[in-house]
Design a protein around this motif. Structure first.
Motif, PDB file in Angstrom:
ATOM      1  N   GLY A 119      -3.596  -5.472 -20.153  1.00 25.52           N
ATOM      2  CA  GLY A 119      -4.112  -6.535 -21.005  1.00 25.52           C
ATOM      3  C   GLY A 119      -4.474  -7.819 -20.280  1.00 25.52           C
ATOM      4  O   GLY A 119      -4.968  -7.803 -19.146  1.00 25.52           O
ATOM      5  N   THR A 178      -7.016  -6.289 -26.669  1.00 29.28           N
ATOM      6  CA  THR A 178      -6.010  -5.628 -25.839  1.00 29.28           C
ATOM      7  C   THR A 178      -5.190  -4.707 -26.736  1.00 29.28           C
ATOM      8  O   THR A 178      -5.395  -4.658 -27.951  1.00 29.28           O
ATOM      9  CB  THR A 178      -5.063  -6.649 -25.183  1.00 29.28           C
ATOM     10  OG1 THR A 178      -4.216  -7.215 -26.183  1.00 29.28           O
ATOM     11  CG2 THR A 178      -5.837  -7.752 -24.461  1.00 29.28           C
ATOM     12  N   GLU A 210      -7.771  -2.958 -29.350  1.00 25.35           N
ATOM     13  CA  GLU A 210      -8.801  -2.951 -28.299  1.00 25.35           C
ATOM     14  C   GLU A 210     -10.210  -2.863 -28.891  1.00 25.35           C
ATOM     15  O   GLU A 210     -11.185  -3.281 -28.246  1.00 25.35           O
ATOM     16  CB  GLU A 210      -8.613  -1.758 -27.347  1.00 25.35           C
ATOM     17  CG  GLU A 210      -7.251  -1.702 -26.695  1.00 25.35           C
ATOM     18  CD  GLU A 210      -6.320  -0.740 -27.409  1.00 25.35           C
ATOM     19  OE1 GLU A 210      -5.614   0.013 -26.711  1.00 25.35           O
ATOM     20  OE2 GLU A 210      -6.312  -0.723 -28.663  1.00 25.35           O
ATOM     21  N   LEU A 237     -11.889  -8.829 -23.556  1.00 26.06           N
ATOM     22  CA  LEU A 237     -10.914  -9.230 -22.541  1.00 26.06           C
ATOM     23  C   LEU A 237     -11.568  -9.887 -21.336  1.00 26.06           C
ATOM     24  O   LEU A 237     -11.122 -10.950 -20.884  1.00 26.06           O
ATOM     25  CB  LEU A 237     -10.107  -8.004 -22.105  1.00 26.06           C
ATOM     26  CG  LEU A 237      -9.098  -8.209 -20.981  1.00 26.06           C
ATOM     27  CD1 LEU A 237      -8.057  -9.256 -21.348  1.00 26.06           C
ATOM     28  CD2 LEU A 237      -8.429  -6.880 -20.630  1.00 26.06           C
TER      29      LEU A 237
END
Length: 254
Positions: A16, A187, A194, A202
């Motif tokens: 992450g 994440t 995600e 991210l």
């Protein structure tokens, strides 16, 4: 915090935001030590990313923190930056005590006691460095609550106020306190997150955050543009609207 020339320990950074931040800071000319619980995952990170150092640590275990601190400082006596990245996020229903108590306790141990214990383990060393930084990690949810995650919201509000308080105590010393305040980022912090289209990608988050660290070395908070909606709702006077909008977009809301 200067963007390069540091030796940085980031516990809780095997995936992450933590891992992405570690890799970006390594690319900017820093020595970076990644910490995590799983030895096999640390070995894979070291193999896939030459130059990244690793140490096994469980931030919920005071003994593990103390042991890891000794190993990190023995191997990297020039350490000058601690990033308290480790954290968990759980969906909870507080209308049913049997369903939330274990989760709430785990969240507080990991998200609040973990950073406190980490800072305690490294603070004497950091105070001896001529230019040191403690970087805490809160969240936009420290400033506006997500209905589904009460303990997480509260833990991050605690980290925000802890950061504000210890910054006052370290004033006039060589130790800076910087608070990283992420928005919702894609994440695995929550299942399926995600792919959450409402969350920030991210790579985009880390690029913007590191750019802010570079541009604002004396910043007290690292606030990407996207998190300001949450951060300043109360100051703008539209807090109720912020909370309503945030929870309307939450796929975990019930």
């Amino acid at each position: 915090m200067h963007i390069s020339g540091n030796t940085i320990f980031i516990p809780g950074s095997t995936s992450g935001i933590g891992l992405a931040l570690a890799l970006e800071l390594r690319a900017r000319g820093n020595t970076v030590i990644v910490g995590g619980r799983r030895a096999e995952l640390l070995e894979r990170i070291a193999a896939e990313h030459p130059g990244i150092h690793t140490v096994q640590i469980d931030t919920t275990d005071p003994g593990s923190i103390a042991d890891a601190a000794k190993r990190v400082l023995a191997a990297h006596p020039d350490l000058n930056v601690l990033v308290t990245m480790a954290g968990v996020m759980r969906v909870e229903d507080w209308r049913d005590p049997a369903s939330f108590l274990d989760s709430a306790e785990e969240t507080v141990i990991t998200n609040v006691l973990g950073p406190i214990r980490l800072i305690a383990a490294f603070v004497e060393h950091l105070r001896e460095r001529p230019d040191a930084t403690i970087m805490t990690v809160s969240s936009g949810l420290a400033f506006a609550p997500l209905k589904a995650t009460p303990s997480y919201n509260a833990s991050k509000a605690a980290i925000h106020m802890l950061s504000e308080s210890i910054r006052l105590q370290f004033a006039g010393t060589s130790v800076k306190v910087v608070e990283l305040v992420p928005p919702s980022v894609r994440t695995a912090l929550l299942p399926g997150h995600e792919d959450n289209e409402h969350a920030m990608p991210l790579d985009a988050y880390v690029a913007e955050a590191v750019g802010l660290i570079e541009a604002q070395p004396d910043a007290k908070e690292i606030l990407v543009e996207r998190v300001k909606f949450l951060r300043y709702g109360e100051a703008r006077g539209d807090y109720d609207q912020v909370v309503s909008t945030l929870n309307a977009a939450d796929p975990h809301g019930k």
